[in-house]
Write an enzyme that holds these catalytic residues in place. Structure first.
Site, PDB file in Angstrom:
ATOM      1  N   GLU A  26     -39.207 -16.963  19.929  1.00  0.00           N
ATOM      2  CA  GLU A  26     -38.193 -17.839  19.335  1.00  0.00           C
ATOM      3  C   GLU A  26     -36.827 -17.154  19.284  1.00  0.00           C
ATOM      4  O   GLU A  26     -35.804 -17.751  19.630  1.00  0.00           O
ATOM      5  CB  GLU A  26     -38.658 -18.293  17.942  1.00  0.00           C
ATOM      6  CG  GLU A  26     -39.870 -19.202  18.064  1.00  0.00           C
ATOM      7  CD  GLU A  26     -40.432 -19.721  16.743  1.00  0.00           C
ATOM      8  OE1 GLU A  26     -41.099 -20.764  16.780  1.00  0.00           O
ATOM      9  OE2 GLU A  26     -40.228 -19.102  15.694  1.00  0.00           O
ATOM     10  N   ALA A  51     -48.455 -19.486   7.320  1.00  0.00           N
ATOM     11  CA  ALA A  51     -48.094 -20.108   6.051  1.00  0.00           C
ATOM     12  C   ALA A  51     -49.176 -21.069   5.519  1.00  0.00           C
ATOM     13  O   ALA A  51     -49.511 -20.994   4.329  1.00  0.00           O
ATOM     14  CB  ALA A  51     -46.751 -20.819   6.218  1.00  0.00           C
ATOM     15  N   GLY A  56     -44.215 -16.294  -2.606  1.00  0.00           N
ATOM     16  CA  GLY A  56     -44.221 -16.832  -1.239  1.00  0.00           C
ATOM     17  C   GLY A  56     -45.134 -18.039  -1.167  1.00  0.00           C
ATOM     18  O   GLY A  56     -45.380 -18.711  -2.171  1.00  0.00           O
ATOM     19  N   PHE A  57     -45.671 -18.287   0.017  1.00  0.00           N
ATOM     20  CA  PHE A  57     -46.486 -19.481   0.205  1.00  0.00           C
ATOM     21  C   PHE A  57     -47.732 -19.455  -0.684  1.00  0.00           C
ATOM     22  O   PHE A  57     -48.100 -20.468  -1.286  1.00  0.00           O
ATOM     23  CB  PHE A  57     -46.885 -19.622   1.674  1.00  0.00           C
ATOM     24  CG  PHE A  57     -45.741 -20.059   2.528  1.00  0.00           C
ATOM     25  CD1 PHE A  57     -45.470 -21.411   2.718  1.00  0.00           C
ATOM     26  CD2 PHE A  57     -44.913 -19.120   3.135  1.00  0.00           C
ATOM     27  CE1 PHE A  57     -44.403 -21.814   3.503  1.00  0.00           C
ATOM     28  CE2 PHE A  57     -43.842 -19.517   3.912  1.00  0.00           C
ATOM     29  CZ  PHE A  57     -43.587 -20.861   4.102  1.00  0.00           C
TER      30      PHE A  57
HETATM   31  C1  LIG Z   1     -40.047 -14.523  11.338  1.00  0.00           C
HETATM   32  C2  LIG Z   1     -41.336 -15.175  10.917  1.00  0.00           C
HETATM   33  C3  LIG Z   1     -41.718 -16.373  11.495  1.00  0.00           C
HETATM   34  C4  LIG Z   1     -42.897 -16.991  11.101  1.00  0.00           C
HETATM   35  N1  LIG Z   1     -43.237 -18.190  11.662  1.00  0.00           N
HETATM   36  C5  LIG Z   1     -44.321 -18.844  11.219  1.00  0.00           C
HETATM   37  C6  LIG Z   1     -44.637 -20.139  11.704  1.00  0.00           C
HETATM   38  O1  LIG Z   1     -43.937 -20.672  12.576  1.00  0.00           O
HETATM   39  N2  LIG Z   1     -45.727 -20.782  11.190  1.00  0.00           N
HETATM   40  C7  LIG Z   1     -46.509 -20.209  10.220  1.00  0.00           C
HETATM   41  O2  LIG Z   1     -47.464 -20.830   9.745  1.00  0.00           O
HETATM   42  N3  LIG Z   1     -46.259 -18.970   9.752  1.00  0.00           N
HETATM   43  C8  LIG Z   1     -45.181 -18.285  10.219  1.00  0.00           C
HETATM   44  N4  LIG Z   1     -44.894 -17.037   9.733  1.00  0.00           N
HETATM   45  C9  LIG Z   1     -45.844 -16.394   8.809  1.00  0.00           C
HETATM   46  C10 LIG Z   1     -45.694 -16.922   7.381  1.00  0.00           C
HETATM   47  O3  LIG Z   1     -44.347 -16.922   6.996  1.00  0.00           O
HETATM   48  C11 LIG Z   1     -46.542 -16.066   6.478  1.00  0.00           C
HETATM   49  O4  LIG Z   1     -47.882 -16.187   6.893  1.00  0.00           O
HETATM   50  C12 LIG Z   1     -46.416 -16.474   5.015  1.00  0.00           C
HETATM   51  O5  LIG Z   1     -45.100 -16.312   4.570  1.00  0.00           O
HETATM   52  C13 LIG Z   1     -47.378 -15.670   4.151  1.00  0.00           C
HETATM   53  O6  LIG Z   1     -47.262 -16.090   2.838  1.00  0.00           O
HETATM   54  P1  LIG Z   1     -47.506 -15.063   1.646  1.00  0.00           P
HETATM   55  O7  LIG Z   1     -47.405 -15.860   0.389  1.00  0.00           O
HETATM   56  O8  LIG Z   1     -48.717 -14.271   1.893  1.00  0.00           O
HETATM   57  O9  LIG Z   1     -46.318 -14.026   1.737  1.00  0.00           O
HETATM   58  P2  LIG Z   1     -44.754 -14.250   1.695  1.00  0.00           P
HETATM   59  O10 LIG Z   1     -44.372 -15.629   2.024  1.00  0.00           O
HETATM   60  O11 LIG Z   1     -44.193 -13.147   2.513  1.00  0.00           O
HETATM   61  O12 LIG Z   1     -44.390 -14.026   0.167  1.00  0.00           O
HETATM   62  C14 LIG Z   1     -44.591 -12.792  -0.467  1.00  0.00           C
HETATM   63  C15 LIG Z   1     -43.657 -12.727  -1.648  1.00  0.00           C
HETATM   64  O13 LIG Z   1     -43.978 -11.584  -2.399  1.00  0.00           O
HETATM   65  C16 LIG Z   1     -42.803 -10.924  -2.808  1.00  0.00           C
HETATM   66  N5  LIG Z   1     -43.149  -9.514  -3.013  1.00  0.00           N
HETATM   67  C17 LIG Z   1     -43.624  -8.634  -2.102  1.00  0.00           C
HETATM   68  N6  LIG Z   1     -43.875  -7.458  -2.663  1.00  0.00           N
HETATM   69  C18 LIG Z   1     -43.538  -7.583  -3.960  1.00  0.00           C
HETATM   70  C19 LIG Z   1     -43.560  -6.692  -5.073  1.00  0.00           C
HETATM   71  N7  LIG Z   1     -43.987  -5.427  -4.963  1.00  0.00           N
HETATM   72  N8  LIG Z   1     -43.120  -7.160  -6.262  1.00  0.00           N
HETATM   73  C20 LIG Z   1     -42.672  -8.435  -6.400  1.00  0.00           C
HETATM   74  N9  LIG Z   1     -42.638  -9.304  -5.381  1.00  0.00           N
HETATM   75  C21 LIG Z   1     -43.070  -8.893  -4.190  1.00  0.00           C
HETATM   76  C22 LIG Z   1     -41.833 -11.167  -1.679  1.00  0.00           C
HETATM   77  O14 LIG Z   1     -40.488 -11.062  -2.130  1.00  0.00           O
HETATM   78  C23 LIG Z   1     -42.196 -12.592  -1.256  1.00  0.00           C
HETATM   79  O15 LIG Z   1     -41.434 -13.542  -1.938  1.00  0.00           O
HETATM   80  C24 LIG Z   1     -43.720 -16.388  10.114  1.00  0.00           C
HETATM   81  C25 LIG Z   1     -43.329 -15.179   9.536  1.00  0.00           C
HETATM   82  C26 LIG Z   1     -42.149 -14.576   9.927  1.00  0.00           C
HETATM   83  C27 LIG Z   1     -41.729 -13.284   9.290  1.00  0.00           C
END
Ligand SMILES: Cc1cc2nc3c(=O)[nH]c(=O)nc-3n(C[C@H](O)[C@H](O)[C@H](O)COP(=O)(O)OP(=O)(O)OC[C@H]3O[C@@H](n4cnc5c(N)ncnc54)[C@H](O)[C@@H]3O)c2cc1C
Length: 424
Positions: free
Chosen positions: A176, A321, A17-18
């Site tokens: 939204e 994000a 993810g991010f």
């Molecule tokens: C509907 C929605 C709207 C949003 N709108 C906004 C916005 O407008 N602005 C903003 O800044 N933020 C927004 N967010 C929040 C933002 O998307 C998150 O803060 C961000 O994605 C977090 O990044 P991350 O890398 O922690 O997790 P994620 O982006 O969720 O990535 C986690 C990754 O880990 C993988 N994963 C999880 N568990 C496992 C496992 N056991 N084994 C292997 N892979 C695994 C998943 O497949 C995923 O690819 C929104 C979120 C959602 C759901």
């Protein structure tokens, strides 16, 4: 004082993810690092635009891109699609449901968050969350299928139920989704049905707190509520959901019969955090040291939505994000610095740079907050559009999304109103 580290460091990152992707990108093609990126899906997903896939404006490839494609020029990064289900701290390895094991010197856990139900896990079977592409397609399918059934039925009570969508949670996702569904059905699909009056659609946005968009300033929350009500969303604040049954949302005051219940009220850390050697809060989130490593485990880092912490300026780091990307970058920079100096004793703490918040309301209105700057209305919507296009992961999707949005805006006809049924 330690010596310069000249060996190869195996970095395993769980989650593309991010946070995870930014960490991998910053270590890409850097000498002395062998990076393994593990994700249970084969793509990086731009979650902020998921609601547009759910409401049929965009298609999956507009907001998701293959991790292999993104990292094809990163020669020292290997991508594996695997669902990681175990972490063995002593043996320094993680294992996937595929049966494969991945050894590490440094582990970065960036698995994000999943939909959470505050302990009411039985609600999950009656609701649809919005965290993945498959969730977005399920939401779209459910709502479009209900419209088809409502066009067919001769029973007015059943039609009324099918034409009622309840969205639980008045944060940005709920706001939204509710605005977009009203615009899609009452406006863009108004000429699509012969028997069904699309104006009978009822979208109810239920929020337990006293106002929607709680993290925003009060005037922006009030603006968002007024705009939503103007386009036809029934906003119910201070309304706590006490139970969810099949096709029914129960609050203190009433039972709402509906065709679809969309859950946008809570998230919790991904289950893999349970395998980390540390405490977790009620939402399963982890509080690391200031440098993002786990206490007593300087080679294990956490980043992104599964983290619950304040930064070195004592500011809470939100689950957004930009915060996740910044954490991923922080870890990579720290590892690069340590490789160069061989010194791991003076690690810098994480400092979050707040890039503001924004939420879109309906077709062409938004609220934006950036430091002292507060915008509402069409200008805010333009700012939202620009920023979301900018942060899409590649050029193709930036151009594609801009074209799709322009077309949907001019023609009033979003192009992705299709769902697929399994053949019986
Ligand atoms: C509907 C929605 C709207 C949003 N709108 C906004 C916005 O407008 N602005 C903003 O800044 N933020 C927004 N967010 C929040 C933002 O998307 C998150 O803060 C961000 O994605 C977090 O990044 P991350 O890398 O922690 O997790 P994620 O982006 O969720 O990535 C986690 C990754 O880990 C993988 N994963 C999880 N568990 C496992 C496992 N056991 N084994 C292997 N892979 C695994 C998943 O497949 C995923 O690819 C929104 C979120 C959602 C759901």
């Amino acid at each position: 004082m330690s010596e310069k580290n000249t060996g190869v460091t195996k970095v395993v990152i769980i989650g593309g993810g991010f946070a995870g992707l930014e960490c991998a990108r910053n270590l890409a093609n850097k000498d002395g690092f062998e990076v393994t990126l593990l994700d249970r899906t084969n793509h990086h997903l731009f979650q902020p635009l998921l609601y547009q896939v759910a409401t049929a404006t965009l298609a999956a490839p507009d907001i998701a891109r293959s991790l292999r494609g993104i990292l094809e020029k990163s020669k020292n990064v290997t991508v594996f699609m695997d669902d990681i289900c175990g972490i063995d701290i002593d043996a320094k390895k993680v294992s996937g449901t595929s049966g494969q094991e991945y050894r590490y010197d440094t582990l970065v856990v960036a698995a994000g968050a999943k939909t959470g139900y505050f302990g009411n896990n039985h609600w999950e079977q009656h609701t649809i969350g919005l965290k993945s592409l498959s969730d977005a397609y399920s939401v779209r399918k459910k709502v479009l299928e209900n419209l088809e059934a409502a066009e067919r039925t001769d029973d007015p009570a059943e039609r009324k139920r099918l034409m009622t969508i309840v969205i639980v949670g008045g944060g940005p996702t709920g706001v939204e989704l509710s605005g977009a569904f009203v615009e899609l059905i009452k406006r863009s699909m108004r000429r699509n049905f012969r028997r069904l009056d699309v104006h009978s659609l009822k979208v109810i946005l239920v929020e337990a707190g006293p106002r929607i968009l709680p993290p925003y300033i009060e005037s922006n929350s009030a603006y968002a509520q007024k705009r939503l009500e103007k386009i036809g969303v029934d906003v119910r604040t201070s309304t706590m959901v006490t139970d969810i049954q099949p096709h029914t949302v129960i609050t203190k005051d009433e039972e709402i019969k509906c065709g679809a219940i969309l859950w946008a009220a809570g998230i919790e850390a991904e289950g893999i955090t349970a395998h980390l050697p540390c405490e977790r809060n009620r939402a399963g989130k982890v509080t690391p040291e200031a440098d993002l490593s786990l206490t007593g485990h300087p080679n294990i880092f956490v980043a992104g939505d599964l983290v619950f912490m304040k930064d070195i300026a004592d500011k809470p780091v939100p689950g957004v994000a930009p915060a996740a990307s910044q954490m991923g970058r922080h870890i990579a920079k720290l590892l690069l610095k340590e490789k160069k100096t061989g010194n791991s004793s003076d690690r810098q703490g994480f400092k979050y740079l707040d890039k503001g918040s924004m939420a879109i309301i309906g077709r062409s209105q938004a609220v934006v907050e950036f430091g002292k700057m507060k915008l509402t209305g069409f200008i805010a919507w333009l700012a939202w559009l620009f920023i979301h296009i900018m942060f899409l992961v590649d050029f193709r999707s930036k151009v594609g999304v801009l074209l799709q949005w322009s077309w949907a805006y001019i023609s009033d006809a979003p192009g992705a109103r299709v769902f697929v049924n399994k053949r019986k």
